[in-house]
Scaffold this motif. Sequence first.
Motif, PDB file in Angstrom:
ATOM      1  N   ALA A 233       0.831  -1.206   0.000  1.00 21.71           N
ATOM      2  CA  ALA A 233       0.000   0.000   0.000  1.00 21.71           C
ATOM      3  C   ALA A 233       0.864   1.254   0.000  1.00 21.71           C
ATOM      4  O   ALA A 233       0.592   2.221  -0.722  1.00 21.71           O
ATOM      5  CB  ALA A 233      -0.923  -0.010   1.220  1.00 21.71           C
ATOM      6  N   GLU A 234       1.903   1.234   0.796  1.00 24.52           N
ATOM      7  CA  GLU A 234       2.803   2.383   0.881  1.00 24.52           C
ATOM      8  C   GLU A 234       3.487   2.648  -0.456  1.00 24.52           C
ATOM      9  O   GLU A 234       3.643   3.807  -0.872  1.00 24.52           O
ATOM     10  CB  GLU A 234       3.845   2.125   1.970  1.00 24.52           C
ATOM     11  N   LYS A 235       3.860   1.596  -1.159  1.00 26.25           N
ATOM     12  CA  LYS A 235       4.498   1.749  -2.467  1.00 26.25           C
ATOM     13  C   LYS A 235       3.553   2.383  -3.485  1.00 26.25           C
ATOM     14  O   LYS A 235       4.003   3.047  -4.421  1.00 26.25           O
ATOM     15  CB  LYS A 235       4.973   0.388  -2.973  1.00 26.25           C
ATOM     16  N   HIS A 236       2.255   2.168  -3.289  1.00 26.96           N
ATOM     17  CA  HIS A 236       1.261   2.746  -4.203  1.00 26.96           C
ATOM     18  C   HIS A 236       0.818   4.144  -3.759  1.00 26.96           C
ATOM     19  O   HIS A 236      -0.130   4.700  -4.321  1.00 26.96           O
ATOM     20  CB  HIS A 236       0.040   1.834  -4.303  1.00 26.96           C
ATOM     21  N   GLY A 237       1.479   4.698  -2.755  1.00 28.89           N
ATOM     22  CA  GLY A 237       1.154   6.058  -2.323  1.00 28.89           C
ATOM     23  C   GLY A 237      -0.030   6.157  -1.400  1.00 28.89           C
ATOM     24  O   GLY A 237      -0.618   7.239  -1.251  1.00 28.89           O
ATOM     25  N   CYS A 238      -0.389   5.044  -0.759  1.00 29.70           N
ATOM     26  CA  CYS A 238      -1.520   5.058   0.174  1.00 29.70           C
ATOM     27  C   CYS A 238      -1.060   5.501   1.558  1.00 29.70           C
ATOM     28  O   CYS A 238       0.111   5.414   1.905  1.00 29.70           O
ATOM     29  CB  CYS A 238      -2.131   3.660   0.268  1.00 29.70           C
ATOM     30  N   ARG A 239      -2.010   5.966   2.344  1.00 29.40           N
ATOM     31  CA  ARG A 239      -1.760   6.239   3.758  1.00 29.40           C
ATOM     32  C   ARG A 239      -2.031   4.951   4.528  1.00 29.40           C
ATOM     33  O   ARG A 239      -3.084   4.340   4.347  1.00 29.40           O
ATOM     34  CB  ARG A 239      -2.661   7.369   4.253  1.00 29.40           C
ATOM     35  N   ILE A 240      -1.089   4.526   5.363  1.00 30.85           N
ATOM     36  CA  ILE A 240      -1.216   3.230   6.012  1.00 30.85           C
ATOM     37  C   ILE A 240      -1.371   3.367   7.523  1.00 30.85           C
ATOM     38  O   ILE A 240      -0.842   4.278   8.141  1.00 30.85           O
ATOM     39  CB  ILE A 240      -0.025   2.314   5.666  1.00 30.85           C
ATOM     40  N   VAL A 241      -2.138   2.415   8.073  1.00 30.21           N
ATOM     41  CA  VAL A 241      -2.422   2.391   9.509  1.00 30.21           C
ATOM     42  C   VAL A 241      -2.152   0.977  10.011  1.00 30.21           C
ATOM     43  O   VAL A 241      -2.810   0.023   9.579  1.00 30.21           O
ATOM     44  CB  VAL A 241      -3.884   2.777   9.799  1.00 30.21           C
ATOM     45  N   SER A 242      -1.206   0.832  10.923  1.00 30.05           N
ATOM     46  CA  SER A 242      -0.880  -0.490  11.455  1.00 30.05           C
ATOM     47  C   SER A 242      -1.883  -0.894  12.529  1.00 30.05           C
ATOM     48  O   SER A 242      -2.683  -0.084  13.015  1.00 30.05           O
ATOM     49  CB  SER A 242       0.528  -0.501  12.040  1.00 30.05           C
ATOM     50  N   GLY A 243      -1.791  -2.158  12.940  1.00 26.42           N
ATOM     51  CA  GLY A 243      -2.685  -2.665  13.970  1.00 26.42           C
ATOM     52  C   GLY A 243      -2.311  -2.248  15.374  1.00 26.42           C
ATOM     53  O   GLY A 243      -3.063  -2.536  16.329  1.00 26.42           O
ATOM     54  N   VAL A 244      -1.179  -1.569  15.530  1.00 29.15           N
ATOM     55  CA  VAL A 244      -0.772  -1.129  16.869  1.00 29.15           C
ATOM     56  C   VAL A 244      -1.828  -0.211  17.480  1.00 29.15           C
ATOM     57  O   VAL A 244      -2.157  -0.321  18.661  1.00 29.15           O
ATOM     58  CB  VAL A 244       0.602  -0.429  16.824  1.00 29.15           C
ATOM     59  N   GLY A 245      -2.382   0.677  16.680  1.00 27.61           N
ATOM     60  CA  GLY A 245      -3.365   1.629  17.185  1.00 27.61           C
ATOM     61  C   GLY A 245      -4.597   0.942  17.748  1.00 27.61           C
ATOM     62  O   GLY A 245      -5.072   1.283  18.834  1.00 27.61           O
ATOM     63  N   MET A 246      -5.135  -0.039  17.022  1.00 32.58           N
ATOM     64  CA  MET A 246      -6.312  -0.759  17.512  1.00 32.58           C
ATOM     65  C   MET A 246      -5.986  -1.485  18.810  1.00 32.58           C
ATOM     66  O   MET A 246      -6.781  -1.466  19.762  1.00 32.58           O
ATOM     67  CB  MET A 246      -6.807  -1.754  16.463  1.00 32.58           C
ATOM     68  N   PHE A 247      -4.813  -2.118  18.860  1.00 34.41           N
ATOM     69  CA  PHE A 247      -4.409  -2.837  20.071  1.00 34.41           C
ATOM     70  C   PHE A 247      -4.345  -1.887  21.265  1.00 34.41           C
ATOM     71  O   PHE A 247      -4.841  -2.190  22.355  1.00 34.41           O
ATOM     72  CB  PHE A 247      -3.058  -3.512  19.846  1.00 34.41           C
ATOM     73  N   ILE A 248      -3.762  -0.722  21.056  1.00 34.10           N
ATOM     74  CA  ILE A 248      -3.612   0.241  22.134  1.00 34.10           C
ATOM     75  C   ILE A 248      -4.963   0.801  22.572  1.00 34.10           C
ATOM     76  O   ILE A 248      -5.270   0.874  23.775  1.00 34.10           O
ATOM     77  CB  ILE A 248      -2.687   1.392  21.702  1.00 34.10           C
ATOM     78  N   TYR A 249      -5.796   1.203  21.624  1.00 33.42           N
ATOM     79  CA  TYR A 249      -7.067   1.834  21.990  1.00 33.42           C
ATOM     80  C   TYR A 249      -8.051   0.855  22.622  1.00 33.42           C
ATOM     81  O   TYR A 249      -8.785   1.218  23.550  1.00 33.42           O
ATOM     82  CB  TYR A 249      -7.691   2.524  20.778  1.00 33.42           C
ATOM     83  N   GLN A 250      -8.085  -0.402  22.138  1.00 31.70           N
ATOM     84  CA  GLN A 250      -8.995  -1.344  22.801  1.00 31.70           C
ATOM     85  C   GLN A 250      -8.551  -1.580  24.237  1.00 31.70           C
ATOM     86  O   GLN A 250      -9.374  -1.730  25.137  1.00 31.70           O
ATOM     87  CB  GLN A 250      -9.108  -2.659  22.008  1.00 31.70           C
ATOM     88  N   ALA A 251      -7.228  -1.572  24.457  1.00 30.58           N
ATOM     89  CA  ALA A 251      -6.705  -1.727  25.814  1.00 30.58           C
ATOM     90  C   ALA A 251      -7.040  -0.506  26.671  1.00 30.58           C
ATOM     91  O   ALA A 251      -7.443  -0.634  27.833  1.00 30.58           O
ATOM     92  CB  ALA A 251      -5.192  -1.948  25.774  1.00 30.58           C
ATOM     93  N   ALA A 252      -6.874   0.673  26.089  1.00 26.93           N
ATOM     94  CA  ALA A 252      -7.150   1.904  26.830  1.00 26.93           C
ATOM     95  C   ALA A 252      -8.621   1.989  27.230  1.00 26.93           C
ATOM     96  O   ALA A 252      -8.956   2.427  28.345  1.00 26.93           O
ATOM     97  CB  ALA A 252      -6.763   3.115  25.991  1.00 26.93           C
TER      98      ALA A 252
END
Length: 282
Positions: A233-252
């Motif tokens: 996705a990054e190679k195609h110029g997309c904005r990418i979102v890893s799964g770290v954010g979901m892991f952190i927010y569900q925990a929070a």
Amino acid sequence: MTADVYGIIGCPVGHSMSPEIHNLAFQDLLIDAVYHRFHVEKRDLEAAVKGIRALGIKGVNVTIPHKEDVIPFLDAIDETAARMGAVNTIVNEDGRLKGYNTDGQGYIESVLPYLDKELSEISCLIIGAGGAARGIYSAMAHAETGRVDLANRTPSRAYAILESCSAPVSSKVITLDQAQCSLTDYDLIIQTTSIGMSPKEQAKPISLAGIVPGTIVSDIIYNPVKTVFLQEAEKHGCRIVSGVGMFIYQAALSFRHWTGKMPDVKAMEAVVLQKLGGSKIC
């Protein structure tokens, strides 16, 4: 004074980074509490839940494979957990155990900073039809997202998700081949399968050839931080979102259910990324 006890139950659970982030949050907020891992085999789940009451454990997270099976052993579940048919958070209220599910809302919180439009204007594609897809679909639908389509290798599983959701949202089920040919229809693409994590690190659910640059591409896998799918996705110029954010927010959000306080998500993220050897993806 004895510290309050919290923890996570699952099988396996030794790899979980939840103790690191929750214990950090307790320390930062000056809460006298400690968070542990509890390995619980499926056959011992009912006994483990009874142990939460008997030992006065204040709250637990629930992970694979117990999120659905734990429900009959609880005293109550909230509306979100009922919609998703799964619990990832248990709160012990003076011996009364209530279940919640923060996975779907945790995902939404993680992706909101990347959106340049309201959710009501977003067209979204979810790849996969497992438990994670169900939770995210339900949360997106109830958040009044403009359109949420599902693509899965087995269409019947995707149709089951649509039929189980009571929120009025524009949706359809498509095949993975159809998804690959219609990438330009979506503002946000969410990869929810296990493809991309060990032992399938080099695999992708679909090709992103032809995707519009600037499309937001999200993968709920957080180890590796940047999956092969996100790399493409990054190679195609997309904005990418890893799964770290979901892991952190569900925990929070779980932490807030237990304590009434929201922890420092940036500090939690730093701990996870340090342990994974990654860096924040913007």
